[in-house]
Design a protein around this motif. Sequence first.
Motif, PDB file in Angstrom:
ATOM      1  N   VAL A  12       0.871  -1.173   0.000  1.00 29.17           N
ATOM      2  CA  VAL A  12       0.000   0.000   0.000  1.00 29.17           C
ATOM      3  C   VAL A  12       0.905   1.218   0.000  1.00 29.17           C
ATOM      4  O   VAL A  12       1.806   1.334   0.816  1.00 29.17           O
ATOM      5  N   GLY A  13       0.679   2.122  -0.911  1.00 27.07           N
ATOM      6  CA  GLY A  13       1.528   3.301  -1.017  1.00 27.07           C
ATOM      7  C   GLY A  13       2.222   3.307  -2.346  1.00 27.07           C
ATOM      8  O   GLY A  13       2.091   2.384  -3.135  1.00 27.07           O
ATOM      9  N   GLY A  14       2.960   4.344  -2.571  1.00 28.71           N
ATOM     10  CA  GLY A  14       3.596   4.484  -3.870  1.00 28.71           C
ATOM     11  C   GLY A  14       5.098   4.564  -3.747  1.00 28.71           C
ATOM     12  O   GLY A  14       5.667   4.258  -2.713  1.00 28.71           O
ATOM     13  N   PHE A  30       6.600  -1.789  -8.285  1.00 28.61           N
ATOM     14  CA  PHE A  30       5.498  -2.723  -8.126  1.00 28.61           C
ATOM     15  C   PHE A  30       4.655  -2.269  -6.934  1.00 28.61           C
ATOM     16  O   PHE A  30       5.198  -1.988  -5.872  1.00 28.61           O
ATOM     17  N   SER A  31       3.327  -2.203  -7.103  1.00 25.86           N
ATOM     18  CA  SER A  31       2.463  -1.746  -6.033  1.00 25.86           C
ATOM     19  C   SER A  31       1.071  -2.334  -6.202  1.00 25.86           C
ATOM     20  O   SER A  31       0.590  -2.492  -7.320  1.00 25.86           O
ATOM     21  N   SER A  76       0.853  -1.948 -11.235  1.00 26.82           N
ATOM     22  CA  SER A  76       0.013  -1.766 -10.053  1.00 26.82           C
ATOM     23  C   SER A  76      -1.429  -2.155 -10.371  1.00 26.82           C
ATOM     24  O   SER A  76      -1.849  -2.141 -11.523  1.00 26.82           O
ATOM     25  N   LEU A  77      -2.168  -2.500  -9.317  1.00 26.97           N
ATOM     26  CA  LEU A  77      -3.594  -2.775  -9.482  1.00 26.97           C
ATOM     27  C   LEU A  77      -4.372  -1.463  -9.478  1.00 26.97           C
ATOM     28  O   LEU A  77      -5.223  -1.237 -10.316  1.00 26.97           O
ATOM     29  N   VAL A  78      -4.110  -0.605  -8.491  1.00 23.51           N
ATOM     30  CA  VAL A  78      -4.775   0.695  -8.387  1.00 23.51           C
ATOM     31  C   VAL A  78      -3.684   1.745  -8.228  1.00 23.51           C
ATOM     32  O   VAL A  78      -2.998   1.782  -7.218  1.00 23.51           O
TER      33      VAL A  78
END
Length: 87
Positions: A12-14, A30-31, A76-78
């Motif tokens: 969670v986070g960037g 990767f996130s 990333s997913l979101v």
Amino acid sequence: MEGTHLVKAALVGGAEPAYPEGASAEVDAFSVFGGVDLTVPAGTAVEVSGFSLLGGRSRGVAGEPGGAVVKVRSYSLVGGVKVRQAG
């Protein structure tokens, strides 16, 4: 390509990767929830690739001929990738 290779991963986070100014670099991010914010020095070219299920992606940024190139691969997913030049 010679230069720096950075890998950033987050659940969670960037990521806000930093690399030596004037150097070419490859960035793998990767996130699950989050994105990549990248600020490059003026004149640095950026090539963006990867995948995001829900999120946008900046286009690459043109740089000076023969100057540094940063290649960003973001997954990333979101989230997404935002690239801007400093200055």
